[in-house]
Motif scaffolding. Sequence first.
Motif, short mmCIF file in Angstrom:
data_model
loop_
_atom_site.label_atom_id
_atom_site.label_comp_id
_atom_site.label_asym_id
_atom_site.label_seq_id
_atom_site.Cartn_x
_atom_site.Cartn_y
_atom_site.Cartn_z
N PHE A 17 0.71 -0.71 -0.01
CA PHE A 17 -0.14 -0.10 -0.05
C PHE A 17 0.90 1.35 -0.61
CE2 PHE A 17 -3.12 -2.89 1.47
CZ PHE A 17 -3.84 -2.64 0.90
N PHE A 50 -6.80 0.87 -4.18
CA PHE A 50 -6.32 0.47 -2.70
C PHE A 50 -7.51 -0.55 -3.26
CE2 PHE A 50 -6.82 4.55 -0.14
CZ PHE A 50 -5.02 4.99 -0.50
N MET A 51 -7.57 -1.19 -3.89
CA MET A 51 -8.45 -2.00 -4.05
C MET A 51 -8.06 -3.59 -4.96
SD MET A 51 -12.91 -1.17 -4.59
CE MET A 51 -12.20 -0.53 -6.37
N ILE A 317 -28.90 -9.50 -1.71
CA ILE A 317 -28.05 -8.56 -3.09
C ILE A 317 -29.23 -7.10 -3.34
CG2 ILE A 317 -27.68 -7.67 -5.02
CD1 ILE A 317 -25.94 -10.39 -5.36
N VAL B 187 -6.49 -5.65 4.58
CA VAL B 187 -6.78 -5.60 3.27
C VAL B 187 -8.02 -5.32 2.62
CG1 VAL B 187 -7.06 -7.05 0.53
CG2 VAL B 187 -5.28 -7.43 2.03
N PHE B 190 -8.24 -0.82 3.38
CA PHE B 190 -7.86 0.18 1.82
C PHE B 190 -8.98 0.12 0.97
CE2 PHE B 190 -3.37 0.24 4.00
CZ PHE B 190 -3.27 1.47 3.14
N ALA B 191 -9.89 -0.93 0.87
CA ALA B 191 -10.65 -1.43 -0.46
C ALA B 191 -11.80 -0.70 -0.10
CB ALA B 191 -11.30 -3.35 -0.17
N TYR B 193 -12.35 1.79 2.54
CA TYR B 193 -12.44 3.08 2.26
C TYR B 193 -12.51 3.43 0.14
CZ TYR B 193 -10.24 8.15 1.63
OH TYR B 193 -9.92 8.73 1.25
N ALA B 194 -11.90 2.94 -0.14
CA ALA B 194 -12.19 3.16 -1.31
C ALA B 194 -13.11 3.67 -1.61
CB ALA B 194 -11.66 2.18 -2.54
N LEU B 195 -14.45 2.18 -1.65
CA LEU B 195 -15.76 2.02 -1.69
C LEU B 195 -16.68 2.82 -1.14
CD1 LEU B 195 -15.52 -2.06 -1.79
CD2 LEU B 195 -16.21 -0.66 -3.48
N MET B 198 -14.22 6.98 -2.03
CA MET B 198 -13.79 7.37 -3.35
C MET B 198 -14.66 6.69 -4.47
SD MET B 198 -10.15 5.68 -2.69
CE MET B 198 -8.34 6.79 -3.53
N PHE B 200 -15.50 6.74 -8.29
CA PHE B 200 -15.28 5.94 -9.41
C PHE B 200 -16.45 5.14 -10.02
CE2 PHE B 200 -13.91 2.67 -6.39
CZ PHE B 200 -15.15 1.80 -6.40
N PRO B 201 -16.11 4.99 -11.62
CA PRO B 201 -17.00 4.27 -12.10
C PRO B 201 -17.16 2.31 -11.46
CG PRO B 201 -15.84 4.23 -13.40
CD PRO B 201 -15.34 5.27 -12.54
N ILE B 206 -19.31 -3.07 -7.41
CA ILE B 206 -18.73 -3.85 -6.68
C ILE B 206 -19.17 -3.92 -5.67
CG2 ILE B 206 -16.79 -3.93 -5.97
CD1 ILE B 206 -14.55 -2.30 -8.30
N ALA B 208 -22.33 -4.68 -4.41
CA ALA B 208 -23.69 -5.66 -4.17
C ALA B 208 -23.18 -6.78 -4.87
CB ALA B 208 -24.53 -5.19 -6.20
N VAL B 211 -21.27 -8.28 -1.28
CA VAL B 211 -22.73 -8.35 -0.68
C VAL B 211 -23.19 -10.09 -1.13
CG1 VAL B 211 -25.11 -8.19 -0.44
CG2 VAL B 211 -23.58 -6.28 0.09
N ILE B 254 -15.08 -6.21 4.72
CA ILE B 254 -15.35 -5.14 3.54
C ILE B 254 -16.35 -4.87 3.99
CG2 ILE B 254 -15.98 -4.41 0.88
CD1 ILE B 254 -13.80 -6.03 0.54
N ASP B 279 -5.39 11.19 -0.49
CA ASP B 279 -6.49 9.61 -0.48
C ASP B 279 -5.63 8.89 0.72
OD1 ASP B 279 -9.31 10.26 -0.99
OD2 ASP B 279 -8.25 10.19 -3.14
N PHE B 280 -4.69 8.91 0.89
CA PHE B 280 -3.71 7.77 1.55
C PHE B 280 -3.51 8.44 2.53
CE2 PHE B 280 0.22 5.90 2.72
CZ PHE B 280 -0.16 4.74 2.35
#
Lengths: 325, 376
Positions: A17, A50-51, A317, B187, B190-191, B193-195, B198, B200-201, B206, B208, B211, B254, B279-280
């Motif tokens: 990271f 990040f992902m 979902i 892991v 970070f993911a 936080y992005a979700l 942040m 993004f398209p 992702i 859904a 879940v 997540i 962001d970091f």
Amino acid sequence: MAAVTILIGVFGCICYFFLSNIALDRLYPASGPNAGANINRANQIRPWLFMFPALALLTVYLVYPVFVSVYLSFMDAEGDSFVGMDNYIWLINDDKFRESMFNNLLWLVFVPAASTFFGLVAAAVTDRIRWGNFAKAMIFMPMAISFVGAAVIWKLVYEYRPDGQEQIGILNAVWTAMGGQAQTWLTSPVVNSFLLMIVLVWIQTGFAMVILSAALRGIPEETIEASILDGASPLQIFMKIKVPQIWGTILVVWTTITITVLKVFDIVLTMTNGQWGTQVLANLMFDWMFRGNDTGRASTAAIVIMLMVTPIMIWNIRNAAREAR
Amino acid sequence: MDNIVGTKSRLVWAVNLCALALVLLWTFPTFGLLVSSFRDRDQITASGWWKAMFPAEASLQYRAPAPDSAKLVDGLYVLEGNVFEGGAGKVSAFGTSIREPGAHEVGSSVDAGDGATLTVLENGDFTITSASAMEGSRGMRIFATTVTPARFTVENYDRVLGAEGLGRAFLNTLTVSIPATVIPILVAAFAAYALAWMEFPGRALIVAGVVGLLVVPLQLALIPLLKLHNDIGIGKNYIGIWLAHTGFGLPLAIYLLRNYMVGLPREIIESARVDGATDFKIFLRIILPLSFPALASFAIFQFLWTWNDLLVALVFLGNSADQLVMTGQLKNLMGSRGGDWEILATSAFITIAVPLVVFFAMQKYLVRGLLAGSVK
């Protein structure tokens, strides 16, 4: 040795990271002639940075296996040659599979129903007494115990000693004290399945209680006050005012336990190993994987479990999507 | 609260009794295991664990020495001895026939037939006296009810941790569960936080997907992953099981973390952005510390799950001493030592001790996590 690998694993993760972020900042510096464009581009890339580890792991460990399992279920025991629907046809005609399906359906009806019922009673009761928190902790405790540990605990409860000897299992002790004959509980069909289910009910009731208790406390006071003024009895208040208001939560608890039930494995493996009519799908799958060494049949059994989970998956979902909106 | 108006003492009693019954039912089995782990083998087979707190009563049968070996003392023929044959114990009652083994109080003299008298003392000493010579080579039978005081031992723990290999398995379990808890948190944080924060398209897609993956049964993943691990040379190894636990734990991690992070106040993050934080930096300095409760919740879940897991360990680790985890060891013991309850109870209690401690220490976070984690 183990400590070193632990450190490398965790440290490597952190390094990824840090370093990847520094690299991105170097590649598109937020200063200089193209600062604006660089920042935009970096912001497009950073989420994926990040992902990336999470997505990679999810893909390899959860998505990829679904496809491979489907593929393997059409292959022979070694996974070398295509056999079409053979595994599925075999499965439908297999006695053990039918037994597993029957038992799984029993589990699916009994365990969520009993856990939710006891959880609801426990939640209602413990919310009204002074030592409620202690009572909750005690009923919740089995959640922390492993299925194998629970199996040992309950095997002691079901232990059988031949007639004439002192019974050391509490079930037989109570049974004989009431004038019954000591039973080998775990080998008597149908009863034994229910005795295994009781172990899971014992574990899951705490979960149901915690969620339902929170829901009960979230009910608006006014509805209850109004019903008291109207002269409703405590039981009426509970059944007709409270329960209908937490119906959604009850459904969530029910489905969550349903998923646990579909995957139940440890309890059956360690207590009866699927003998005496207690086989379930997950243990059947494990049997064919390790004892039968047949990846085709094992994968087919796994696919059946997956198919049974799918409706709940879709429901989840949808709910999550509705909530996000 | 809802019974302010309608408080009835009978109802209060019923509620308390109902709670008590539930608590007793739910703790009784575990308590039985705990008690059994402190009893030795003979005690466990002799009586149920619920009798362990009380002195154990047992009946004893003893055959007195042959009558013709009686000594002549003061004109009486006398046979003496001890029903415990030198061992220690306490007699609470005795008798001369199998139908009434506890008919007489200790210290009393009773008619033993053929003109003989029998006395048994509390310490087990007995005397048979007779005015006329006793005949025959078969001694009379003495029945006694003995009382052994309650007794507990920690010997089982010594034995199980050493000779039965559970000490080693304990370390193996730790080796599995600590990295398998830490790595997914890193892991997933970070993911998440992005979700959560942040743009993004494909973000909603992702979420859904995550879940959906929450409920994918483990069984489906076992065969493909074992093949994969063997193909890329990880085989049956700790690295393999860490990765597997990480992969299986990620959806929940997540999901939990993202839901929590989304709820954090937008102003804090935006003012930090305005101040020029990347962001970091925002993630490290603001989000991570604020998300502590959610991180703790997931950490407990994952720790309990990896510690208690049997299936993943059976598949991704070997059966050798340096890879066998405690649940696996316990499963093996149930097979090989099915009747040795002192070993089983003690081993089981050791395996559940750590989760129980974690549970009672961190219950608050566990409850919070459960409430956040069940899909609403």
